[in-house]
Design an enzyme around this catalytic site. Sequence first.
Site, PDB file in Angstrom:
ATOM      1  N   HIS A  88      42.572  19.857  39.637  1.00  0.00           N
ATOM      2  CA  HIS A  88      42.758  20.984  40.597  1.00  0.00           C
ATOM      3  C   HIS A  88      42.273  20.896  41.821  1.00  0.00           C
ATOM      4  CE1 HIS A  88      42.914  24.785  42.110  1.00  0.00           C
ATOM      5  NE2 HIS A  88      44.097  25.298  41.145  1.00  0.00           N
ATOM      6  N   GLU A 157      50.663  21.395  43.709  1.00  0.00           N
ATOM      7  CA  GLU A 157      50.226  22.662  44.347  1.00  0.00           C
ATOM      8  C   GLU A 157      49.701  22.237  45.596  1.00  0.00           C
ATOM      9  OE1 GLU A 157      48.522  25.521  41.137  1.00  0.00           O
ATOM     10  OE2 GLU A 157      46.998  23.888  41.299  1.00  0.00           O
TER      11      GLU A 157
HETATM   12  P1  PGA Z   1      47.358  30.909  43.740  1.00  0.00           P
HETATM   13  O1  PGA Z   1      46.573  29.762  42.819  1.00  0.00           O
HETATM   14  O2  PGA Z   1      48.426  31.386  42.551  1.00  0.00           O
HETATM   15  O3  PGA Z   1      46.403  31.910  43.692  1.00  0.00           O
HETATM   16  O4  PGA Z   1      47.834  30.437  44.876  1.00  0.00           O
HETATM   17  C1  PGA Z   1      47.347  28.700  42.037  1.00  0.00           C
HETATM   18  C2  PGA Z   1      46.527  27.767  41.397  1.00  0.00           C
HETATM   19  O5  PGA Z   1      45.107  27.404  42.396  1.00  0.00           O
HETATM   20  O6  PGA Z   1      46.604  27.418  40.383  1.00  0.00           O
END
Ligand code: PGA
Length: 230
Positions: A88, A157
């Site tokens: 992440h 992401e």
């Molecule tokens: P968010 O975070 O939905 O608050 O943008 C997503 C994540 O970091 O997995």
Amino acid sequence: MIFAANFKTNHTRRSTELYIEALNKKLGAKKAEDKVYIFPPSTALDDYEGEFTIGTQNAYPAHNGAYTGEIGVEQLDEFGIKTILIGHSERREYMAETQEKVAKKFTFFQEQEFKIIYCIGEPLKIREKGFEAVMQYLIAQFEGIDLEYENMIVAYEPIWAIGTGRSATVEEISTTHRALKKVINNKPLLYGGSAKPANIKEITSIAGVDGVLVGSASLDAESFSQMILS
Ligand code: PGA
């Protein structure tokens, strides 16, 4: 579709119990093929019952040992947890997890046969350089990662879309997912970054999107279940 809730450093053990109670009331209505994952903070890990899988947001690549402040496989085994988030952007950035560390963790948990949700994503300054720069950056985040591992899900992401309320556009998600799908041999691919009830339909309708990894909008059981049932 896959719906994964990443609580990050939110919720307590008690509020996670209440959350799961509320979610369970809704999940009876979900499609059988939809899969739900919940990643609570480690103090709230437990063997909760329901139509979801509990995973850990992080763990140290060891069974046990002298790793102050960390948890290992022994602590996860207690609750039958066999699912982990790796890579992440918040861990890469705030916890200084280099690609080398991330890859080492991946290999260890692959050997333990964990389901791995492996996260990748580019910062805004790379996105601004254009698509080729984005793909180059993302592909570098697969260094040391066994893309043949059958028990992996990839989550794309874009960092600039995480927690900002500003999701990537349909066009950005669509082109990036199409290119990534080829790189990852068609493994399941989630989108993450400001996914919420208001944009879930739009996001899950994009070709190459197999689900979402949700932070902010997953913290409330009502909001997350709305996304699952939409
Ligand atoms: P968010 O975070 O939905 O608050 O943008 C997503 C994540 O970091 O997995």
